[in-house]
Structure formats: C-alpha cells, structure tokens
Scaffold this motif. Structure first.
Motif, PDB file in Angstrom:
ATOM      1  N   ASP A 109      -9.119  -6.507   0.979  1.00 20.10           N
ATOM      2  CA  ASP A 109      -9.847  -6.860  -0.053  1.00 20.10           C
ATOM      3  C   ASP A 109      -9.282  -8.257  -0.709  1.00 20.10           C
ATOM      4  N   ARG A 127       0.935  -1.182   0.000  1.00 16.14           N
ATOM      5  CA  ARG A 127       0.003   0.204   0.172  1.00 16.14           C
ATOM      6  C   ARG A 127       0.892   1.098   0.043  1.00 16.14           C
ATOM      7  N   ASP A 145      -6.720   2.913   6.742  1.00 11.99           N
ATOM      8  CA  ASP A 145      -6.928   2.674   5.157  1.00 11.99           C
ATOM      9  C   ASP A 145      -6.383   1.675   4.579  1.00 11.99           C
ATOM     10  N   ARG A 200      -7.765  -1.984   2.751  1.00  9.30           N
ATOM     11  CA  ARG A 200      -7.555  -2.631   1.604  1.00  9.30           C
ATOM     12  C   ARG A 200      -7.029  -3.683   1.497  1.00  9.30           C
TER      13      ARG A 200
END
Length: 202
Positions: A95, A80, A88, A92
């Motif tokens: 996911d 990331r 955040d 992610r």
C-alpha cells in the motif's frame, strides 16, 4: 543518539534528498547515460568529492527513492497483525506504492524513473540488485514474525512467497501509465495477487 548527532543525520538526509531530486531532473531531461556526476554536483552546488560523500555512484542517486520505499515496505510489514497471513501482510505493505499514486506529481516522477531504469542496462542491473536485497529483508521480517508466533518455517518457501508477491507488484507497475491513481492501482494489485495467492493462504 544525542540531539546534535540527530540533527546532523537529519541534515544529511536532506542533502541526500536534494541530490537525488536534482539527479532525477537531469536524468529526465537528458537521459541517464548522458548525465555525469560532475553535472549533478555542479547543479546542486557542490564538488564531485562532496557528492561521493553521499552517494557512491549516480546509480545510487537514481535509486535513492527505491531505497526509501524499501524501508517503508519493511516498516509497514513489521507493523502488520501477527496473525495475518504472509501474503496478506505483503499486500498491505505494498500500500506504500498505492499511497504514492495519490500524489499526481509523485506518481508522474515514479513512472518516469521506472521508464528510465528499464531503458538503461547499468541502472536496471543496479535496480535488480537492490530489489533482490529488499526481498531478502522482507523475508527476514516474515521469518522473525513466524518465530514470534512459535511456528516452524521453511525459509525457501517464504522466499518464494516474497518473490511471487514482488512479481505481482512489478507486473502491475509495469502497466502503470503515470495517470493511474491509488484506487486503480490498489484494485489491480488486489486482482493480480488474488490470482496467484498461495494455496496454503486460501
């Protein structure tokens, strides 16, 4: 790593995956407690001794998928953007589970194993131990990323952030019916994580 050792490792992973797949099928068919290592080994076509070269126990075989998902979480988190908030970045990373739900068969198997894990005290204990270890590994990634940004970190606070994010994921997965697709799971995860988002990340 030489080509020979690389191929050997690929072969080992293939065997581990096959054992885990067969074990899962047996757990679904007759229950975790009722399934023995001997049965798993015999169904795969190997001896009990060979089974133990790949897994230390049937709990390890049952949770092989979780271990691989944990590795995927770590890889996703590491990749990331460095200026993204920890919250955040964790969202992610999750996911990985959203993408799994895009495959109906994988979604069904994940849901079934989740139910089996919750109904078996020894398997649940093994899962919780691995979940704690996975969260510790996620914490280590976040600490390293903060240091790379030149920030002073409080590991205790970051551990709480990781635990809170994982609790959100668990809450959403506990309501997953086996028919929830990726888009629906993603939306639920967004809603839950937004509701408990740390103040410093708003």
């Amino acid at each position: 790593m030489s080509n020979t050792s690389g191929l050997r490792e690929l072969s080992r992973q293939a065997v581990r995956s096959r054992i885990a797949e067969v074990a899962e099928e047996l757990f679904v068919a007759q229950g975790f407690e009722a399934t023995t290592v001997d049965e798993i080994a015999e169904t795969v076509g190997m001896s009990q001794r060979t089974f133990f070269r790949y897994f230390a126990s049937k709990e390890d075989a049952a949770l092989d998928g979780f271990e691989r998902v944990s590795d995927d979480f770590l890889a996703r988190l590491t990749g990331r953007p460095l200026d993204e908030t920890e919250w955040d970045s964790l969202r992610r990373a999750f996911d990985v589970m959203v993408e799994q739900c895009e495959d109906p068969e994988r979604r069904r198997r994940t849901h079934t194993m989740h139910r089996i894990t919750e109904s078996s005290p020894p398997l649940l204990a093994a899962y919780l131990q691995r979940a704690d270890r996975m969260q510790q590994r996620l914490l280590e990634v976040l600490v390293a990323r903060a240091e790379e940004r030149g920030e002073t970190t409080d590991a205790l606070v970051l551990r709480a952030v990781v635990g809170s994010a994982f609790a959100c994921l668990q809450a959403v997965l506990s309501k997953e019916s086996g028919t929830t697709d990726g888009a629906e799971l993603s939306a639920r995860l967004d809603t839950v994580m937004a509701a408990v988002r740390p103040v410093r990340h708003t």
